[in-house]
Design a protein around this motif. Structure first.
Motif, PDB file in Angstrom:
ATOM      1  N   UNK A   1       0.968  -1.176  -0.076  1.00 14.93           N
ATOM      2  CA  UNK A   1      -0.109  -0.210   0.012  1.00 14.93           C
ATOM      3  C   UNK A   1       0.897   1.094  -0.111  1.00 14.93           C
ATOM      4  N   UNK A   2       0.409   2.358  -0.795  1.00  9.90           N
ATOM      5  CA  UNK A   2       1.079   3.600  -0.708  1.00  9.90           C
ATOM      6  C   UNK A   2       1.049   4.305   0.834  1.00  9.90           C
ATOM      7  N   UNK A   3       1.885   4.945   1.101  1.00 11.90           N
ATOM      8  CA  UNK A   3       1.818   5.688   2.330  1.00 11.90           C
ATOM      9  C   UNK A   3       0.777   6.573   2.400  1.00 11.90           C
TER      10      UNK A   3
ATOM     11  N   UNK B   1      -3.672  -2.108  -3.502  1.00 14.52           N
ATOM     12  CA  UNK B   1      -2.848  -1.687  -4.785  1.00 14.52           C
ATOM     13  C   UNK B   1      -3.281  -2.751  -5.653  1.00 14.52           C
ATOM     14  N   UNK B   2      -2.596  -2.255  -7.071  1.00 17.07           N
ATOM     15  CA  UNK B   2      -3.167  -3.313  -8.288  1.00 17.07           C
ATOM     16  C   UNK B   2      -2.151  -4.287  -8.226  1.00 17.07           C
TER      17      UNK B   2
ATOM     18  N   UNK C   1      -8.378  -2.710   6.522  1.00 16.32           N
ATOM     19  CA  UNK C   1      -8.281  -3.444   5.350  1.00 16.32           C
ATOM     20  C   UNK C   1      -7.403  -4.243   5.092  1.00 16.32           C
ATOM     21  N   UNK C   2      -7.626  -5.585   4.701  1.00 16.01           N
ATOM     22  CA  UNK C   2      -6.399  -6.621   4.444  1.00 16.01           C
ATOM     23  C   UNK C   2      -6.872  -7.108   2.909  1.00 16.01           C
TER      24      UNK C   2
ATOM     25  N   UNK D   1      -0.133 -11.049   2.567  1.00 17.78           N
ATOM     26  CA  UNK D   1      -1.362 -10.456   2.963  1.00 17.78           C
ATOM     27  C   UNK D   1      -0.733  -8.972   3.297  1.00 17.78           C
ATOM     28  N   UNK D   2      -1.434  -7.830   2.815  1.00 17.76           N
ATOM     29  CA  UNK D   2      -0.901  -6.552   2.727  1.00 17.76           C
ATOM     30  C   UNK D   2      -2.109  -6.108   3.859  1.00 17.76           C
ATOM     31  N   UNK D   3      -1.576  -4.943   4.494  1.00 14.05           N
ATOM     32  CA  UNK D   3      -2.422  -4.535   5.649  1.00 14.05           C
ATOM     33  C   UNK D   3      -2.479  -2.885   5.204  1.00 14.05           C
ATOM     34  N   UNK D   4      -3.788  -2.274   5.166  1.00 11.31           N
ATOM     35  CA  UNK D   4      -3.786  -0.896   5.240  1.00 11.31           C
ATOM     36  C   UNK D   4      -3.829  -0.219   6.577  1.00 11.31           C
TER      37      UNK D   4
END
Length: 1276
Positions: free
Chosen positions: A141-143, A164-165, A212-213, A222-225
């Motif tokens: 995710x972008x900062x 992110x795409x 949001x994951x 897994x990326x975390x917002x």
């Protein structure tokens, strides 16, 4: 609950699967065997869109077959890919599969592109699809800085995820800091784009960890917002905090929460469009804001939503249609609605289609000079373009072949030659995709060959399809024929199906289909055949299926699964629970054909399936087990609406345990008056969980509830809280008020006291009031407490009184009580009934009449009249008898009655007395009446002696009950031949004073049957029968026979005795039945060789027939005898023999006699003389026997003749009774009863009844002990 029984058969399904397999083989039926030359065929390749894990080696598959084996080459992005120049790329041996080494320094991004594989040999070239290689991506995710969301209660809110795409797109979900998924509902839900939508926010939505994951499956990451904070302000607190903490802009104005009609959050606007490809899943979404939360509904304009393919998800906010087709195009409308209105949105859906096959080209094998075609037909939206390639080159620039002609989607081949072999590619493409298919043309000249294994055995189940394989190859294409048996004819007809791949199908195989089948393949180059064998087996069946069961908890249940199967198949039985394996529990016992569950628990509830498998078929049957139990107790009892006389009780039901609750029972405890004691209050239906209860004053109530179902009652609930009601005057007065005198000069007033909760207050007392009825007196009253009886003394005898009892407590009186009528005490009646008359109806029945006594003389409640009657003497025997008075009671004011059970030809006396509650009045003067004559009983015995050649001597005894004056005896006899046929009957009349006769002029050696009875003037009595035989010569043979059957009957039993002549015989039996009845004789076995038996359980006053038989070598019976049991006796006086004073007196007498005997014995031993001894010495009586030492009884009187029949009143020695034949005053002549007793006037009755001539002698047949009087008579 309805039974659920399911049965499935899988044998047909298995056959269908085989059929599909064979039909699939049809497609490749002409696959060229690998030992023959053939062009390449691609057998395995990677998918068109190939996303790879950038951390692992890239493997691009390309496998092919051909003869000779093909070689492989690759292109990348349309140009030749030289793998020898790239050290990271290798090709597997004998394969076209590429391996790109990423794990040793290579980068996946460097190998992105479009790859295509070519497999080539001397007969052609096949190409793979274009394989697009793309490495998976999972960017971070972008900062970003996320501002807290401050929102007013009731407003809508959208929390954006914006992941992110990635490649492929990630899966989105929302959780909190504890990694717990956030709860979703109609109000809060996640959209298809991953955003979190709130239709309206509530104060409980306030939190700081909405996260949001995004999960990327290819890379397993897994990326975390960043967490998102939401603060919801309620209207109550908002007005207090707005000025200090927030600006108007932040909260959009602090207006009160109001209901709002729906507004769509997504999609926006009123319409939108959606394009989806054929075969994909169509997802349409509508999410709305509003208060209350709107409900979403979907419709298709101008049509129906497709059945079986339509699903609703995300609380019906998402419409899902699977496997869409062009027919699913159209306008779909979502409607959001709440109580204030609705909003809608129309989505126009267009279904496009990438190319799909209608007819894909198939490999073509031709012999030189043959013709053929390749067809390539596809469809799509828009319609795809068809193009042909030859050996991977567009056909337009490929080398020419005079044997082929391209016609759009078809290539036509004519007179092909071996050089015409090649691989052709058909490409169908549109803007949404393409299809590529390889099909070769192989020109060969080969004789037929059969590829199926020789003598292959096929086994199928009867009534299912049989598919016999005959895979073949040949060029030209061979013709296939099938035969059954070694010399069978060719198979034809509708009972067979012949498939193009050579398979023979028998659609419904029967047992007679078993046998050998021959497949013959022939073409112009040769012929070949192959044999296969078919066995048809019986189907496996479950003949006893498991059945639906309802079982109580902790019980035992068993399911049966009895099967029938082919003897050559080995079945296995498997049990499942809810389509899964049985629990690993020793309570589950699997037997050969059953499943037993011990100690059933609630967890055993479910569906049990019995599956029977063989190698050829499978069957199953299921049944449901429902475990029931008493319901769990209700809980959470609550009292509301407390009033002085009522309260509302509510509760929550416990688990009903699979048996619906039918009703609830409410009980109460009065902690003030009866602590610990629970009383029934009321009950309500099982659907009700509240009840309005009526209360009484001055009660400290607690309540509990019990649930009831068909199994039983639950445990009581925990008690409710206590509720004390206020005091009040009593509401009711004592019940069951009565006035009954216990003495002639008193009145006893009784009542049922009020229970504690009925007192309504402290100080409960009773005001008792009375006055004489019909006399102008004032009420007399008294107040009492803690009692339920009051005695009024000095009252007149039996006069009516008005009585009332009123309750009172410290707060006052109960309502005025009702009055009841009572009477003072009774006294004995004063006068006897008058004008007593007796009307004799017949010899055993009389009717008595009397005048009623004046009611005033009764001096009490008239209960009825008692008639005392007794037999004075028998008119046929002028002998005095002990008096046995019988009593008949006639209830009420009846003035007549019937006297049953009288003895014929007897003199009787009777008197009548009136009866009240106190007792009996004086007796009326004795009334004498006589009964007329009746028919006599049977003679007491018939004895036949002294048989000669032509005569017999008959002796008999007079009837036990003559019932009148005997006028004669009637003797009838007739001969019996060897076949037991009866001859002519002879009748002789004999004077009444005779007791024997000699019957002469009889036939020698002849058996006669005799019938003998007595007569009075009224008629003939019951007959006695006997049989005898005249002798053949002067030496008398010993004929076995039973004679002189005699009976002594009482009310319910009879003593049967007989004489036996003949060889030793130890097996006798007694048969008896009701005289004149057609019922079968009842049979009783006699223990040992005794000559007596006691019949028990007889009906009083009934005539019986009896005969005695012997079992064994001779098998003979006696003649029949008839006897009558004594009548059922009327009510008796007290049995004096059971009175304590009498027993004590008899014991004293026995003790004195014992002392006397001891003294006599001592004096005798000393040789001295005493008066008794002298008398014995002077008058020796031969009948007096010395004292028996073996049983301790005293000497008894007995008959000196061994076979002389006992006369009236005599006893056998074992009876311990006295033979007194010549005394008219003997005790045995008094009384007609059965059970010995004394009347209240002291007369002895019953022990020596005239109908009890013989008592049981010994053994188990008699349970009566000798009476004290018997013991006394031993000394007479």
């Amino acid at each position: 609950m309805q039974p659920k029984i399911m049965m499935r058969k899988k044998s047909i399904s298995a056959s269908k699967a085989s059929l599909v397999l064979f039909l699939c083989q049809m497609i490749s039926a002409l696959d060229v065997p690998l030992d023959l030359s053939q062009p390449p065929t691609i057998t395995q390749q990677s998918p068109k869109d190939y996303i790879v894990d950038p951390r692992e080696n890239i493997v691009i598959q390309c496998e092919a077959k051909g003869k000779p084996p093909p070689s492989f080459s690759w292109t990348r992005n349309g140009t030749h890919f030289d793998i020898d120049k790239d050290a990271q790329v290798t090709m597997k041996p004998n394969s076209g599969t590429l391996v790109i080494n990423i794990m040793n320094g290579g980068k996946a991004e460097a190998y992105e592109g479009v790859y295509q594989c070519t497999a080539r040999n001397e007969r052609g070239a096949a190409i793979s699809n274009n394989i697009v290689i793309r490495p998976s991506r999972s960017p971070l995710w972008t900062k970003e800085r996320l501002e807290p969301n401050h929102v007013r209660e009731g407003d809508s809110l959208v929390l954006h995820c914006r992941p992110p795409v990635g490649l492929p797109p990630p899966i989105i979900f929302w959780m909190d800091n504890a990694f717990q998924r956030l709860p979703q509902s109609e109000r809060v839900s996640q959209g298809l784009n991953g955003d979190l939508y709130f239709s309206n926010v509530q104060p409980e939505d306030t939190r700081e960890d909405y996260i949001c994951y995004a999960r990327f499956n290819h890379t397993q990451t897994i990326q975390q917002k960043q967490p998102i904070s939401v603060k919801v302000y309620s209207m109550d607190s908002l007005n207090d905090t707005i000025a200090a903490n927030l600006s108007d802009t932040d909260i959009y104005g602090a207006k009160p929460v109001t209901e709002r009609q729906p507004v769509l959050l997504t999609p926006t606007g009123s319409t939108s469009t959606k394009v989806e490809l054929r075969g994909n899943v169509l997802l349409l979404e509508c999410i709305a804001a509003g208060v209350p939360t709107p409900v979403i509904r979907w419709i298709k304009e101008g049509g129906e939503l497709p059945a079986n393919r339509t699903f609703f998800e995300n609380f019906e906010k998402t419409l899902k249609i699977i496997d869409v087709s062009e027919a699913d195009s159209g306008n779909y409308k979502c409607i959001a609605r709440n109580i204030l209105g609705s909003a809608h949105h129309v989505i126009s859906v267009t279904v496009k289609a990438a190319p799909y096959w209608i007819t894909a080209p198939r490999n073509l094998v031709l012999s030189p000079g043959e013709d053929g075609t390749l067809i390539c037909r596809a469809n799509g939206n828009p319609k795809p373009n068809i193009s042909w390639l030859a050996n991977g080159v567009p056909i337009a620039i490929a080398p020419e072949d005079p044997s082929r002609k391209v016609d759009g989607d078809t290539i036509i081949f004519s007179h092909v030659q071996e050089r015409s072999s090649a691989v052709y590619q058909c490409n169908a493409s549109n803007e949404y995709g393409y299809l590529l298919a390889n099909a070769f043309v192989n020109v060969l000249a080969e004789p037929p060959r059969i590829l199926t294994t020789a003598n292959k055995l096929y086994q199928v189940i009867a009534d299912s399809p049989a598919l016999l394989d005959c895979a073949y190859f040949g060029s030209p294409k061979p013709e296939i024929e099938w035969f059954k048996g070694v010399k069978g004819s060719i198979l034809r007809g509708n009972e067979y199906i012949f498939h193009d791949n050579g398979t023979l199908e028998i659609p419904v195989a029967q047992k007679d289909s078993t046998g050998t089948y021959t497949c013959v393949a022939r073409n112009e180059l040769g012929k070949i055949q192959n044999e296969v064998h078919l066995e048809v087996k019986d189907a496996t069946m479950i003949i006893k299926q498991p059945e639906y069961k309802v079982i109580q908890r902790y019980g035992q249940v068993s399911f049966e699964c009895i099967i029938k199967h082919d003897s050559t198949l080995l079945p296995t039985i498997i049990w499942l629970k809810d389509n899964d394996a049985l629990p690993d529990d020793e309570r589950f016992l699997v037997g050969k054909d059953n499943l037993t569950i011990m100690n059933v628990t609630d967890k055993d509830d479910g569906t049990y399936t019995c599956i029977v498998n063989t190698t050829l078929d499978s069957v199953s049957a299921s049944a449901v087990l429902t475990v029931v139990a008493r319901p769990n107790p209700p809980f959470d009892l609550e009292l509301t609406g407390q009033l002085e006389r009522s309260v509302e009780l509510s509760w929550i039901p416990g688990d009903e345990n699979n048996s619906p609750i039918t009703n609830f029972v409410i009980e109460y405890e009065d902690g003030l008056h009866e602590p610990g004691v629970w009383h029934y209050q009321t009950e309500v239906p099982g659907t009700q969980t509240t009840v309005q209860l009526k209360l009484s004053p001055y009660v400290n109530y607690s309540f509990r509830v019990i649930a009831v179902n068909e199994i039983g009652r639950s445990q009581p609930s925990e008690p409710s809280e206590q509720y004390l009601t206020k005091s009040a005057n009593p509401d009711e007065n004592p019940s069951n008020v009565q006035g009954i005198g216990s003495e002639p000069d008193n009145l006893v007033i009784t009542w049922e006291s009020l229970k504690g909760f009925q007192s309504n207050g402290p100080g409960l007392q009773y005001k008792v009031s009375w006055r004489q009825k019909d006399v102008d007196d004032e009420w007399t009253s008294v107040i009492v407490a803690n009692v339920s009886k009051y005695i009024v003394s000095g009252t007149p005898t039996f006069v009516p009184y008005e009585i009332k009892v009123q309750a009172l407590n410290d707060l006052g009186y109960a309502p005025e009580p009702s009055e009841v009528i009572g009477h003072s005490g009774e006294d004995l009646p004063m006068v006897a009934p008058g004008n007593v008359q007796v009307h004799v109806i017949n010899s055993t029945l009389a009717k008595v009449h009397w005048d009623p006594v004046p009611l005033k003389t009764v001096r009490g409640h008239l209960q009825g009249y008692k008639v005392y009657y007794w037999k004075v003497q028998s008119l046929s025997r002028r002998s005095r008898r002990h008096v046995e008075k019988k009593i008949l009671t006639f209830r009420g004011n009846k003035t007549f009655g019937m006297l049953p059970g009288l003895e014929p030809y007897s003199s009787y006396k009777l008197n009548v007395r009136v009866v009240n509650g106190k007792g009996e009045g004086p007796a009326s003067p004795d009334k004498i009446f006589k009964t007329p004559e009746g028919v006599p009983s049977s003679p007491s015995f018939l004895k036949i002696t002294n048989p000669t050649l032509d005569s017999l001597t008959l002796e008999w005894g007079s009837p036990t009950h003559p019932n009148g004056v005997l006028i004669s005896y009637i003797l009838k006899f007739q001969p019996i031949n060897n076949t037991h046929e009866l001859g002519p009957l002879v009748e002789i009349r004999i004077p009444a004073n005779e007791s024997s006769m000699i019957l002469k002029n009889l036939n020698y050696s002849t058996r006669y049957k005799f019938y003998f009875n007595a007569q009075t003037s009224v008629g003939s009595g019951s007959q006695i029968t006997e049989e005898a035989v005249t002798i053949m010569d002067e030496v008398q043979p010993l004929y076995p026979r039973i004679r002189n059957v005699t009976t002594a009957a009482a009310e319910t039993y009879a003593n049967i005795s007989w004489e036996y002549e003949g060889p030793d015989h130890a097996s006798f039996y007694v048969e008896y039945g009701v005289a004149g009845s057609k019922e079968d004789w009842k049979k009783e076995i006699v223990n040992g060789s005794r000559s007596f038996f006691v019949l028990k359980g007889l009906t009083p006053g009934t005539a019986y027939k009896v005969r005695v038989g012997a079992e064994g070598l001779f098998g003979f019976r006696s003649s029949e005898d008839v006897f009558e049991t004594g009548p059922a006796m009327a009510s008796r006086q007290v049995d004096i023999a059971t009175q304590g004073w009498f027993i004590g007196l008899m014991c004293a007498v026995a003790l004195l006699i014992l002392i006397l005997l001891i003294v006599c014995f001592i004096r005798r031993n000393k040789g001295g003389k005493y008066p008794v001894k002298e008398k014995e010495d002077a008058h020796a009586d031969p009948e007096i026997q010395p004292m028996k030492e073996d049983d301790g009884t005293f000497g008894e009187y007995s008959d000196t003749e061994d076979h002389k029949p006992l006369k009236k009143g005599s006893r056998t020695p074992s009876d311990r009774t006295v033979k007194k034949e010549d005394s008219d005053d003997s005790l045995v002549d008094y009384g007609e009863g059965v059970n010995g007793q004394f009347n209240e006037d002291g007369s002895f009755i019953g022990q020596y009844s005239g109908k009890k001539e013989k008592e049981p002698a010994e053994g188990n047949e008699s349970s009566e002990a000798p009476s004290p009087v018997n013991a006394m008579n031993s000394f007479v």
